[in-house]
Design a protein around this motif. Structure first.
Motif, PDB file in Angstrom:
ATOM      1  N   ASN A 155     -51.541 -25.694  34.542  1.00 14.36           N
ATOM      2  CA  ASN A 155     -50.439 -25.025  35.234  1.00 14.36           C
ATOM      3  C   ASN A 155     -49.476 -26.083  35.762  1.00 14.36           C
ATOM      4  O   ASN A 155     -49.884 -27.071  36.390  1.00 14.36           O
ATOM      5  N   SER A 202     -45.947 -26.729  38.005  1.00 13.05           N
ATOM      6  CA  SER A 202     -45.079 -26.063  38.997  1.00 13.05           C
ATOM      7  C   SER A 202     -44.275 -27.099  39.794  1.00 13.05           C
ATOM      8  O   SER A 202     -44.711 -28.250  39.909  1.00 13.05           O
ATOM      9  N   TRP A 203     -43.129 -26.677  40.263  1.00 10.36           N
ATOM     10  CA  TRP A 203     -42.274 -27.447  41.194  1.00 10.36           C
ATOM     11  C   TRP A 203     -41.336 -26.467  41.921  1.00 10.36           C
ATOM     12  O   TRP A 203     -41.241 -25.302  41.544  1.00 10.36           O
ATOM     13  N   THR A 204     -40.625 -26.885  42.918  1.00  6.93           N
ATOM     14  CA  THR A 204     -39.731 -26.000  43.680  1.00  6.93           C
ATOM     15  C   THR A 204     -38.295 -26.507  43.596  1.00  6.93           C
ATOM     16  O   THR A 204     -38.080 -27.718  43.399  1.00  6.93           O
ATOM     17  N   GLU A 264     -34.191 -25.738  45.404  1.00  8.14           N
ATOM     18  CA  GLU A 264     -33.446 -25.161  46.536  1.00  8.14           C
ATOM     19  C   GLU A 264     -31.957 -25.247  46.223  1.00  8.14           C
ATOM     20  O   GLU A 264     -31.448 -26.361  46.042  1.00  8.14           O
ATOM     21  N   TYR A 318     -44.623 -17.843  31.574  1.00  2.00           N
ATOM     22  CA  TYR A 318     -43.891 -18.056  32.845  1.00  2.00           C
ATOM     23  C   TYR A 318     -44.550 -17.203  33.934  1.00  2.00           C
ATOM     24  O   TYR A 318     -44.703 -15.991  33.768  1.00  2.00           O
ATOM     25  N   SER A 354     -43.690 -17.353  37.654  1.00  2.00           N
ATOM     26  CA  SER A 354     -42.948 -17.109  38.925  1.00  2.00           C
ATOM     27  C   SER A 354     -42.381 -15.670  38.965  1.00  2.00           C
ATOM     28  O   SER A 354     -41.871 -15.182  37.938  1.00  2.00           O
ATOM     29  N   SER A 409     -37.049 -16.858  41.504  1.00  7.91           N
ATOM     30  CA  SER A 409     -37.733 -17.493  42.628  1.00  7.91           C
ATOM     31  C   SER A 409     -37.509 -18.992  42.554  1.00  7.91           C
ATOM     32  O   SER A 409     -37.379 -19.576  41.475  1.00  7.91           O
ATOM     33  N   VAL A 410     -37.488 -19.622  43.781  1.00  8.24           N
ATOM     34  CA  VAL A 410     -37.306 -21.073  43.818  1.00  8.24           C
ATOM     35  C   VAL A 410     -38.615 -21.781  43.509  1.00  8.24           C
ATOM     36  O   VAL A 410     -38.628 -23.014  43.341  1.00  8.24           O
ATOM     37  N   ASN A 411     -39.738 -21.143  43.454  1.00  7.03           N
ATOM     38  CA  ASN A 411     -41.031 -21.730  43.076  1.00  7.03           C
ATOM     39  C   ASN A 411     -41.233 -21.540  41.551  1.00  7.03           C
ATOM     40  O   ASN A 411     -41.560 -20.447  41.073  1.00  7.03           O
ATOM     41  N   ILE A 412     -40.970 -22.587  40.872  1.00  5.19           N
ATOM     42  CA  ILE A 412     -41.065 -22.556  39.399  1.00  5.19           C
ATOM     43  C   ILE A 412     -42.521 -22.841  39.004  1.00  5.19           C
ATOM     44  O   ILE A 412     -43.106 -23.847  39.410  1.00  5.19           O
ATOM     45  N   MET A 413     -43.117 -21.914  38.223  1.00 10.17           N
ATOM     46  CA  MET A 413     -44.516 -22.110  37.785  1.00 10.17           C
ATOM     47  C   MET A 413     -44.709 -21.467  36.394  1.00 10.17           C
ATOM     48  O   MET A 413     -44.264 -20.348  36.173  1.00 10.17           O
TER      49      MET A 413
END
Length: 734
Positions: free
Chosen positions: A14, A16-18, A20, A61, A63, A68-72
């Motif tokens: 998995n 993920s990153w965020t 803004e 995908y 998120s 969403s700002v949380n990309i996963m």
């Protein structure tokens, strides 16, 4: 800030990153950068779409909501191609703006390889590298990875050997070992390398064996024809080339990866230095030498041309040189060499060595002073014959001998001469005559042989002409040093012999006459033969035999003479015999037949020409005698008489002879004239021996045929003796 995520191949990870804030435009792009830039997702407020060639089952995908700002997102069953830098932005270029995640995919290191060299001399060090590398991605990461190693020998792990290279000292035993290795990266172990085998290199010194036993002596000595087995052994790795060398020539080598080579020496020619040599590509050759000495008796060396026939002239200081190649070990002694041949004095020889110790020359000079020195020579060594040589003459021929020329008929000259020594080659004779232009050849004649006479007739010539002849003998070398000349005056008389045609004519007549005579003789002989055979059959049919037995008469003429036989009683006049014939000296003789030796179906009797002069002699005979009466009245042409013999059987008693005298006279009545008889009335046999027999053997006894070919003749035995005949004619003459 960039975050690292490490995962092994085939796992699920998995990422993920965020961010803004979420872009105002309502769209966000996620890229993978590794060996190029790949678009993975396109995110919008209301949906998510995938880049080209991206698998929806592999990339998912996660998120929610989409903006969403949380990309996963999740990557399933990752591969090395999935490694790289993942980041997002509004545009493709913004994917390098910072942040994001670096995915590192790890895998087993590559299969190691061990490189050489593997051929190492014994007692030297060897270094074996185990070559492997990391296969993790991305590349810039794998270059920073350190691997660990494990070494194996013959499938057994070597304790304490974790370095990339293996070092050790090589021994001969290493040729039986196999080495391999593995590489490890973070608990991921590579496959084991292919095993390698070390070749320890070495070459031992050669070893010589005599008859299967190691022998270190510098010289071996044996007798000829006693086999000597020579073996050469050289140990080494790899298998060396093994050679056995005699002198400078190789006589044997190893085959089929063998470390041995051998040779059997048994002849004198095998004497020499033998070198056992071993060599390989890694070392300089090693060798060991032994001297082999084989003793042998002297003999001719047949490996080189041998001359047995020589040709030479003769004269003072002329010599023929012999150089005879021989084999002997030890060398022969000149004092033991002797020669036999037509030489005037003993020959001496010298000995010299050739290229090897067992080969020699025997050198001899034979003086050829004259023709008597040509011939056969025999060389002996210690009284044993070794070699035969013939020296032939090779000179000018001798001039012709006894040259004679004479004119025997008008216009013809007969020339004769004797052939002399031909100089050793076939010779011929050149006969010349002198005329106004000089000498010219009139004949070229072959040689009939030494001391043979050559005949030549020259003609026709002009009668009264004087001719000078010159004769010389020649061969392939030259003509005789001197020629012979003869002057002849051609006679002017008729030629004694006929011309060539007349000679042929009369010769043909003579041959024809001779053949005709032979045919006539043959016909006469056949006629006589058949007549005699018919007469013989007639006589045999009329012959009186005793009990079916045949008898033959043997007549002894040792007491006969050419004079007429005389009657011992001295009575004159004719007396009738048993067949009526008169008893006179010219009529016949009687023969007594001895029947005491009978044969099978044949009674052989000996008839003796006995002349009874006393009646007491008649009484002395016992038994019965058969007499042969010979009739000589039938006479052949030329005086040859044909004798017929009849057999009469009578008793030998005195009384019967007297009592039957009259009857005997009647029985003896015969148309033949008066014949001589004895007191018993028996007729004597007259045998004519004046004609010579056809046989030329003077030692053969005269034979009247009849014993073998059974004609009317009888076999005459001249060893018997008879009394003299009555002297009838002498008394009549008185």
């Amino acid at each position: 800030m960039v975050r690292k995520i490490k995962a092994q191949k085939a796992q699920t990870v998995n990422i993920s990153w965020t961010i803004e804030p979420f872009p105002h435009g309502g769209q966000y792009l996620i890229h993978q950068t590794y060996r190029g830039k790949n678009l993975i997702f396109i995110m919008r407020k209301d949906n998510v779409s995938y880049g080209e060639n991206v698998s929806k089952e592999k990339f998912i995908y996660l998120s929610q909501p989409n903006n969403s700002v949380n990309i996963m997102f999740t990557i399933r069953d990752i591969t090395l191609d999935d490694a790289g830098y993942y980041n997002g932005g509004v545009t493709a270029d913004s994917a390098w703006s910072g942040g994001g995640v670096v995915l590192i995919v790890t895998d087993r290191p590559s299969k190691p390889t061990i490189t050489g060299p593997f051929d190492v001399e014994v007692n030297k060090h060897i270094t074996l590298p185990c070559s492997s590398k990391s296969t993790s991605a991305p590349d810039y990461y794998s270059r920073l990875v350190s691997l660990s190693y494990t070494w194996f020998v013959n499938e057994t792990k070597m304790d304490g050997e974790t370095r990339e290279t293996l070092k050790f000292n090589v021994t001969r035993g290493d040729k039986y070992n196999k080495y391999s290795c593995t590489a490890t990266e973070e608990d991921l172990k590579s496959e084991r390398s292919e095993p390698v085998q070390i070749t320890p290199l070495y070459l031992d010194k050669p070893a010589l064996y005599k008859n299967n036993s190691r022998n270190l002596e510098p010289m071996w000595t044996v007798k000829e024809n006693k086999p000597l087995h020579v073996a050469c052994f050289v140990d080494g790795n790899p298998t060396p080339t093994v050679r056995l060398i005699k002198g400078h020539s190789e006589i044997a080598n190893n085959t089929n990866n063998s470390k041995w080579t051998n040779y059997t020496a048994k002849l004198c020619e095998d004497t020499g230095d033998y070198t056992c040599e071993g060599s390989s590509n890694w070392f300089s050759s090693h060798n060991q030498t032994v001297k082999i000495d084989i003793t042998c008796k002297l003999r001719i060396d047949k490996s080189v041309p041998l001359q047995t026939n020589y040709s030479s002239t003769s004269g003072n200081n002329v010599k023929v040189a012999f150089a005879i190649p021989v084999i002997a070990n030890p060398p022969p002694q000149a004092s033991d060499i002797t020669w036999m041949g037509p030489t005037d004095h003993p020959l001496t020889s010298t000995v010299s060595q050739r290229n090897v110790v067992y080969k020699h020359w025997i050198n001899t000079f034979v003086p050829i002073n004259n023709h008597s020195n040509f011939g056969h020579y025999v060389m002996k060594y210690k009284n044993e014959i070794i070699h035969n040589i013939t020296i032939n003459a090779q000179d000018r021929p001798q001039q012709p001998l006894n040259f004679m020329a004479y004119s025997y008929a008008s216009g013809y000259v007969n020339l004769t001469w004797t052939s002399g020594f031909n100089g050793g080659s076939e010779q011929f004779f050149i006969l010349r005559m002198s005329d106004d232009t000089g000498w010219k050849i009139i004949a070229n004649l072959t040689d009939p042989g030494r001391e043979e006479t050559v005949h030549f007739e020259h003609g026709p010539l002009t009668p009264g002409q004087v001719i000078v002849y010159r004769l010389e003998s020649c061969n392939v070398i030259n003509c005789s040093i001197q020629s012979v000349e003869m002057k002849v005056n051609v006679k002017d008389i008729s030629k004694a012999s006929l011309t060539g045609k007349s000679e042929v004519f009369y010769t043909a007549i003579g041959v024809s006459a001779g053949v005709s005579i032979l045919i006539v003789i043959l016909v006469v002989v056949l006629v006589i033969f058949f007549r005699r055979r018919n007469e013989k059959k007639n006589i045999l049919n009329n012959e009186i035999t005793q009990d079916g037995a045949e008898m033959y008469a043997v007549v002894d003429k040792s007491k006969t003479s050419n004079n007429k036989m005389k009657d011992k009683t001295g009575t004159s006049g004719a007396t009738k015999d048993d067949y009526g014939s008169n008893r006179n000296s010219t009529s016949g003789m009687y023969a007594a037949v001895d029947k005491s030796l009978p044969k099978e179906n044949k009674l052989e009797a000996t008839i003796s020409t006995t002349y009874s002069t006393d009646k007491k002699e008649d009484e002395s005979h016992h038994g019965t005698e058969t007499y042969a009466v010979v009739d000589k009245n039938i006479t052949k042409k030329g005086g040859e008489s044909t004798t017929k013999t009849k057999l009469i059987k009578t008793k030998k008693s005195k009384e019967k002879n007297r009592g039957t005298k009259g009857s005997l006279e009647e029985k003896n009545a015969s148309p033949v004239g008066s014949r001589k008889t004895n007191d018993e009335g028996l007729i004597y046999i007259d045998v004519d021996f004046t004609n010579k027999p056809e046989s030329s053997d003077t030692n053969q006894k005269p034979v009247i045929h009849g014993e073998e070919d059974r004609t009317e003749y009888t076999f005459v035995d001249f060893s018997k003796k008879a009394p003299p005949t009555p002297e009838t004619h002498d008394k009549e003459g008185k």
